[in-house]
Design an enzyme around this catalytic site. Structure first.
Site, PDB file in Angstrom:
ATOM      1  N   GLU A 141     -57.783  11.856  31.574  1.00 31.54           N
ATOM      2  CA  GLU A 141     -57.062  10.574  31.638  1.00 31.54           C
ATOM      3  C   GLU A 141     -57.354   9.742  30.412  1.00 31.54           C
ATOM      4  O   GLU A 141     -56.455   9.073  29.865  1.00 31.54           O
ATOM      5  CB  GLU A 141     -57.474   9.817  32.911  1.00 31.54           C
ATOM      6  N   GLU A 142     -58.606   9.773  29.961  1.00 38.18           N
ATOM      7  CA  GLU A 142     -58.993   8.959  28.829  1.00 38.18           C
ATOM      8  C   GLU A 142     -58.385   9.444  27.517  1.00 38.18           C
ATOM      9  O   GLU A 142     -58.463   8.757  26.504  1.00 38.18           O
ATOM     10  CB  GLU A 142     -60.522   8.914  28.713  1.00 38.18           C
TER      11      GLU A 142
ATOM     12  N   ASP B 263     -65.809   3.115  35.168  1.00 41.86           N
ATOM     13  CA  ASP B 263     -64.564   3.709  34.679  1.00 41.86           C
ATOM     14  C   ASP B 263     -64.755   5.193  34.411  1.00 41.86           C
ATOM     15  O   ASP B 263     -65.139   5.580  33.318  1.00 41.86           O
ATOM     16  CB  ASP B 263     -64.135   2.988  33.400  1.00 41.86           C
TER      17      ASP B 263
END
Length: 569
Positions: A373-374, A337
């Site tokens: 994004e996180e 991820d």
């Protein structure tokens, strides 16, 4: 993949030893695109194992046959299918693994993380991807932007009398929560503990009409965004906020609705705020005199990061966008991820440059690697905000790939028409269902089954879907637990999470030492197909799916509604 935030929409071995480990495992794998594939496997069986590779060393360059241009005398659809097959034949799992090794090396030299924000892990990841693309002839743009950074400087504590709750099993801090120590009574606000537990708790200011000033607001997940619930609580003078999971369905079938969960408030707030499991929340809600102590130590400030966008010169026609987020969470290297999606998209882009030189495609293909994004899908949102309305309308579709190598994988295809009616998911814009059909048929043609992955807003496709752009893609699961029915479809281990190292330091290319029993079972099930926290089987298969889709849509968009001409950004 960003941690689930609301229904609608957040040192290891030496480099030489790591390279040898992955190289050895890669020697035992093969790029399935270079070998004949079975037409279809019998229903209910596990996916076929990746065949052993030739005995050449892993460092031996992969010899690829010359890319043949699609036949000029065929129709657009046939040219697209021909191009997709040609491109998939060039993409190998060895190539994708080479990029993952580079990302691991970056993390090893950058504090064991590739997060957007402080440190060199993310900038070095961007530099690596950019260098590869420029060498292949791409026009590369690095788009810088400011974003709200959040860090938990010391672990959050949560107590009720003599009872100490544990993170992450009982509770987790919500990103952008404030700092401080609060000891106060808990007051439940419009919670619903009766099945099906559909809650609007905290979504309306009227919910706090008689809220005691200085109390800790206990809210239930559901209906509106976390930040809306917390802001309403702060306006009612809550000293802290606890949001407990919604509890819809059953714990066995709907684990993600009962466990403690991660989430983001998207911007800084002034009070401590945590999320807890349904069990903890229900326990507090049922106690008339519950009093808790919460201590947080956080920092929230503006930082700068960047997206990387690549397109071949002299592109024309319509625009197909393909993307993956490049950042990891602060806790680790983020090799699954989302090193996995980033590496596969990069390898496809490099091979696509060869195809496009052979015969000019009808449409442009624009590749993107998103930052932050996180922290809440911030890079993709910023990119779209900076386009003109005409440029946004010109994007024919967006394909997203986030976590495509989960060790205990399933094969999820984005549910473009929301036919599965999953909790918190929504229907994609017109054309999304056709993209879903494309990926499902791709898998079926290779004897593989698939499962619908709801469009619940947890990855960068949400930024595009919110703008009305058709979206599609694949993933292999995050924190959910694999069921016996899924084992019958995909193989693997029942009762173990799709990725036991999700958002943890052990999401790396070295064998995880965390969760020893889970990985013992996974190694028994997959053997050398498991390389650290990466399962090579779905990585290989989905890399081919990306290539096939890129080739198809570069030459033909006839099955996706709403495509239009594409000016450059």
């Amino acid at each position: 993949m960003v941690a689930r935030s609301q229904p609608r929409f957040l040192r290891v071995m030496a480099a030489l030893a790591l390279t040898g480990l992955v190289g050895l495992a890669a020697n035992q794998m093969t790029a399935a695109a270079d070998q004949p594939r079975p037409a279809r496997e019998p229903a209910g069986e596990a996916p076929a194992a990746v065949r052993p590779a030739p005995q050449a060393p892993a460092t031996t360059p992969v010899r690829r046959p010359a890319v043949r241009a699609p036949g000029a005398d065929r129709g657009a659809a046939e040219r697209g299918l021909s191009a997709g097959r040609a491109l998939a034949a060039q993409v190998t799992v060895d190539g994708v693994l080479s990029h993952l090794r580079a990302f691991q090396n970056v993390a090893d030299s950058s504090g064991h993380t590739r997060m957007s924000g402080p440190g060199q892990g993310y900038p070095r990841s961007v530099a690596y991807v950019g260098k590869q693309l420029r060498g292949a002839g791409y026009r590369v743009t690095r788009q810088r932007f400011d974003y709200p950074y959040f860090e938990e400087r010391h672990p959050t504590t949560f107590q009720r009398g003599a009872k100490t709750y544990r993170s992450p099993g009982d509770f987790q801090i919500l990103s952008y929560a404030g700092s401080g120590t609060v000891e106060a009574p808990v007051v439940a606000v419009d919670v619903d503990l009766r099945p099906p537990r559909h809650s609007t708790s905290g979504c309306e200011t009227a919910d706090f009409a008689h809220f005691p000033r200085g109390s800790v607001a206990l809210l239930q997940r559901g209906t509106c965004e976390f930040r809306e619930k917390v802001r309403n609580a702060i306006a009612a003078h809550a000293s802290a906020v606890i949001i407990f999971n919604q509890g819809t369905g059953t714990p066995a079938k709907n684990k993600d609705q009962f466990d403690a969960f991660g989430g983001t408030l998207q911007s800084a707030v002034t009070v401590p705020a945590i999320s807890v499991s349904y069990a903890v929340g229900a326990e507090l809600a049922k106690s008339a005199r519950a009093r808790v102590r919460i201590t947080t130590d956080t920092v929230a400030q503006s930082r700068t990061t960047e997206n990387l966008i690549a397109e071949l010169p002299r592109s024309g026609g319509r625009t197909v966008m393909v993307g993956a987020h490049l950042d990891s969470v602060p806790e680790g290297p983020g090799i699954n991820d989302n090193g996995s999606g980033s590496a596969a998209v990069l390898e496809v882009a490099l091979r696509y440059a060869e195809l496009a030189r052979s015969a000019r495609p009808a449409n442009s293909v624009r590749f993107a690697w998103w930052g932050a994004e996180e922290f809440g899908l911030l890079g993709s949102a910023h990119y779209l905000e900076k386009l003109t309305a005409a440029q946004r309308r010109a994007i024919a579709l967006y394909l997203n790939f986030d976590m495509i190598a989960s060790p205990n994988y399933n094969l999820g295809v984005y549910d473009g028409d929301d036919s599965a009616k999953q909790t918190g998911a929504s229907r994609g814009p017109a054309g999304s269902a056709r993209i879903e059909k494309f990926f499902r048929e791709f898998l079926a043609d290779r004897g593989q089954k698939s499962t619908p992955s709801g469009l619940d807003g947890r990855s960068d496709y949400a930024s595009f879907a919110d703008r009305g752009i058709p979206v599609g893609g694949m993933d292999t699961g995050a924190e959910g637990t694999k069921t016996a029915a899924e084992v019958a479809k995909f193989g693997g281990v029942s009762g173990v999470d799709y990725d036991p190292c999700y958002h943890q330091a052990c999401d790396a290319l070295t064998p995880p030492t965390a969760h020893p029993e889970a990985y013992r079972k996974l190694r028994k099930a997959y053997g050398s197909r498991l390389v650290g926290n990466v399962n090579v089987v779905p990585l290989d298969l989905i890399s081919d799916a990306i290539a096939t889709a890129v080739g198809r849509y570069a030459y033909d968009l006839s099955d996706v509604a709403g495509a239009s001409s594409s000016p450059a950004p």
